[in-house]
Design an enzyme around this catalytic site. Structure first.
Site, PDB file in Angstrom:
ATOM      1  N   GLY A  12      36.586 -48.027  67.659  1.00 28.98           N
ATOM      2  CA  GLY A  12      37.416 -48.026  68.879  1.00 28.98           C
ATOM      3  C   GLY A  12      36.741 -48.797  70.001  1.00 28.98           C
ATOM      4  CB  ALA A  13      34.027 -51.172  69.779  1.00 29.18           C
ATOM      5  NE  ARG A  15      42.135 -49.060  75.565  1.00 27.69           N
ATOM      6  CZ  ARG A  15      43.250 -48.925  74.843  1.00 27.69           C
ATOM      7  NH1 ARG A  15      43.878 -49.990  74.409  1.00 27.69           N
ATOM      8  NH2 ARG A  15      43.732 -47.720  74.588  1.00 27.69           N
ATOM      9  CB  VAL A  65      38.761 -44.135  62.399  1.00 27.27           C
ATOM     10  CG1 VAL A  65      37.945 -45.165  63.143  1.00 27.27           C
ATOM     11  CG2 VAL A  65      39.713 -43.388  63.320  1.00 27.27           C
ATOM     12  CB  SER A 139      36.481 -34.600  75.409  1.00 31.22           C
ATOM     13  OG  SER A 139      37.081 -34.338  76.669  1.00 31.22           O
ATOM     14  CE1 TYR A 152      41.151 -36.780  73.446  1.00 27.95           C
ATOM     15  CE2 TYR A 152      40.473 -35.109  75.052  1.00 27.95           C
ATOM     16  CZ  TYR A 152      40.295 -36.346  74.453  1.00 27.95           C
ATOM     17  OH  TYR A 152      39.252 -37.156  74.859  1.00 27.95           O
ATOM     18  CB  ALA A 154      42.359 -28.164  69.025  1.00 27.86           C
ATOM     19  CB  THR A 155      41.007 -33.344  67.897  1.00 26.93           C
ATOM     20  OG1 THR A 155      40.937 -33.934  69.204  1.00 26.93           O
ATOM     21  CG2 THR A 155      42.448 -33.180  67.473  1.00 26.93           C
ATOM     22  CE  LYS A 156      37.998 -36.677  71.584  1.00 28.90           C
ATOM     23  NZ  LYS A 156      37.262 -37.826  71.029  1.00 28.90           N
TER      24      LYS A 156
HETATM   25  P1  NAP Z   1      40.746 -45.908  75.124  1.00 26.47           P
HETATM   26  O1  NAP Z   1      40.517 -46.821  76.275  1.00 26.47           O
HETATM   27  O2  NAP Z   1      42.135 -45.466  74.826  1.00 26.47           O
HETATM   28  O3  NAP Z   1      40.068 -46.540  73.806  1.00 26.47           O
HETATM   29  C1  NAP Z   1      40.180 -45.909  72.579  1.00 26.47           C
HETATM   30  C2  NAP Z   1      40.234 -46.979  71.510  1.00 26.47           C
HETATM   31  O4  NAP Z   1      40.336 -46.338  70.213  1.00 26.47           O
HETATM   32  C3  NAP Z   1      41.465 -47.875  71.668  1.00 26.47           C
HETATM   33  O5  NAP Z   1      41.125 -49.231  71.515  1.00 26.47           O
HETATM   34  C4  NAP Z   1      42.359 -47.391  70.532  1.00 26.47           C
HETATM   35  O6  NAP Z   1      43.265 -48.361  70.052  1.00 26.47           O
HETATM   36  C5  NAP Z   1      41.322 -47.034  69.475  1.00 26.47           C
HETATM   37  N1  NAP Z   1      41.942 -46.275  68.407  1.00 26.47           N
HETATM   38  C6  NAP Z   1      42.946 -45.371  68.488  1.00 26.47           C
HETATM   39  N2  NAP Z   1      43.284 -44.941  67.268  1.00 26.47           N
HETATM   40  C7  NAP Z   1      42.476 -45.573  66.385  1.00 26.47           C
HETATM   41  C8  NAP Z   1      42.351 -45.565  64.974  1.00 26.47           C
HETATM   42  N3  NAP Z   1      43.173 -44.815  64.211  1.00 26.47           N
HETATM   43  N4  NAP Z   1      41.416 -46.342  64.386  1.00 26.47           N
HETATM   44  C9  NAP Z   1      40.617 -47.111  65.148  1.00 26.47           C
HETATM   45  N5  NAP Z   1      40.677 -47.193  66.487  1.00 26.47           N
HETATM   46  C10 NAP Z   1      41.607 -46.423  67.104  1.00 26.47           C
HETATM   47  O7  NAP Z   1      39.906 -44.578  75.309  1.00 26.47           O
HETATM   48  P2  NAP Z   1      38.496 -44.269  76.003  1.00 26.47           P
HETATM   49  O8  NAP Z   1      38.807 -43.570  77.261  1.00 26.47           O
HETATM   50  O9  NAP Z   1      37.599 -45.437  75.996  1.00 26.47           O
HETATM   51  O10 NAP Z   1      37.981 -43.157  74.981  1.00 26.47           O
HETATM   52  C11 NAP Z   1      36.976 -43.392  73.994  1.00 26.47           C
HETATM   53  C12 NAP Z   1      36.565 -42.052  73.422  1.00 26.47           C
HETATM   54  O11 NAP Z   1      36.105 -41.219  74.486  1.00 26.47           O
HETATM   55  C13 NAP Z   1      37.721 -41.297  72.770  1.00 26.47           C
HETATM   56  O12 NAP Z   1      37.266 -40.603  71.628  1.00 26.47           O
HETATM   57  C14 NAP Z   1      38.130 -40.308  73.849  1.00 26.47           C
HETATM   58  O13 NAP Z   1      38.761 -39.176  73.316  1.00 26.47           O
HETATM   59  C15 NAP Z   1      36.800 -39.993  74.494  1.00 26.47           C
HETATM   60  N6  NAP Z   1      36.894 -39.468  75.853  1.00 26.47           N
HETATM   61  C16 NAP Z   1      37.446 -40.194  76.861  1.00 26.47           C
HETATM   62  C17 NAP Z   1      37.502 -39.661  78.153  1.00 26.47           C
HETATM   63  C18 NAP Z   1      38.093 -40.407  79.325  1.00 26.47           C
HETATM   64  O14 NAP Z   1      38.250 -39.816  80.391  1.00 26.47           O
HETATM   65  N7  NAP Z   1      38.417 -41.684  79.210  1.00 26.47           N
HETATM   66  C19 NAP Z   1      37.004 -38.378  78.390  1.00 26.47           C
HETATM   67  C20 NAP Z   1      36.452 -37.658  77.341  1.00 26.47           C
HETATM   68  C21 NAP Z   1      36.387 -38.217  76.078  1.00 26.47           C
HETATM   69  P3  NAP Z   1      44.858 -48.265  70.489  1.00 26.47           P
HETATM   70  O15 NAP Z   1      44.926 -48.414  71.940  1.00 26.47           O
HETATM   71  O16 NAP Z   1      45.521 -49.376  69.747  1.00 26.47           O
HETATM   72  O17 NAP Z   1      45.321 -46.902  70.065  1.00 26.47           O
END
Ligand code: NAP
Length: 247
Positions: A12-13, A15, A65, A139, A152, A154-156
């Protein structure tokens, strides 16, 4: 360059947090394998450019994934992976009573099963080398439970359990497994989830540090867990939330 000679794989790299971690690991000496869904190819290319600008090498995988066969084939092809960052994740906010099964399943498939599938694909080679680092991006939602994020969260929580159990099942082979629990980080996911400037202002004020997170705020903890600096730390989860949550 505390990660010199290491290769890291970040899912998921394209962005957000994943991109920041990938570039941060490269800045600290690691070569990178970065992956995301095929529709994120253009953004993934940009991240690759930022990695190569640090002087490290990078390689792109278009990978879902949840696709076990594709993950196993890709991992076999890329060769050595010293550091795995399970970062790919989704969040579609919904109250539990409004949740449909498809949304529940999608979250568990990506956020929970994805961690299992990618970890299991990478672990045999880590075990063979008697070394490895796995970092799961969970998270603070997993700790607290948040309205509209029950599924969400629950998954985390599953990710935190996987972290603890993998740590106990792989420690004898020199592998550490730890989790990072980000707070509210201003990525696409974070901003969409907050929804309004008023919500941003509210949560900034709640945070002890009086601001919300930037993806780069996650880099230091990721480098720590990826490096030998954390060699005696395993099965742990670190809140990186600017002081929004304290347990
Ligand atoms: P993001 O900007 O939405 O980036 C997540 C990336 O994962 C996106 O490029 C997405 O692609 C990709 N992805 C989704 N489903 C996938 C799959 N089946 N296989 C491969 N890649 C997939 O989110 P982020 O905020 O950077 O979050 C990154 C991680 O941190 C996540 O696990 C999130 O739950 C966790 N997190 C984030 C926050 C926050 O506040 N931002 C807080 C706590 C935890 P698509 O866009 O095409 O789906």
């Amino acid at each position: 360059m505390i990660l010199a000679g290491k290769t890291a794989f970040v899912t998921g790299a394209s962005r957000g947090i994943g991109a920041a971690i990938a570039v941060g690991l490269a800045e600290n000496g690691a070569d990178l394998v970065i992956s995301d869904l095929p529709q994120q190819a253009a953004d993934l290319d940009k991240v690759l450019g930022r990695i190569t600008a640090t002087g490290r090498t990078g390689r792109i995988l278009h990978l879902d994934v949840t696709d076990k066969a594709a993950i196993e084939a890709a991992v076999a092809e890329v060769g050595q992976i010293d550091i795995l960052v399970n970062n790919a994740g989704i969040l579609i906010p919904k109250r539990l009573e409004d949740l449909d099964e498809k949304t529940w399943d999608a979250h568990f498939n990506v956020n929970a099963k994805g961690v299992l599938l990618v970890s299991n694909a990478v672990l045999p080679q880590m075990r063979a080398r008697k070394a490895g680092r796995i970092i799961n991006i969970a998270s603070i939602a997993a700790r607290q439970g948040v309205p509209t994020q029950g599924h969400y969260a629950a998954t985390k929580a599953v990710d935190l359990t996987l972290t603890r159990v993998y740590a106990q099942e792989t420690g004898m082979d020199g592998i550490t497994v730890n989790a990072i629990c980000p707070g509210i980080i201003l990525t696409e996911m974070g901003k969409e989830n907050l929804g309004s400037q008023a919500a941003m202002d509210h949560w900034s004020n709640v945070a002890a540090l009086k601001r919300l997170g930037d993806p780069d705020d996650i880099v230091g903890p990721a480098v720590f867990f990826a490096s030998d600096m954390s060699r005696f730390v395993t099965g742990q989860a670190l809140n990186v939330c600017g002081g929004i949550y304290f347990h």
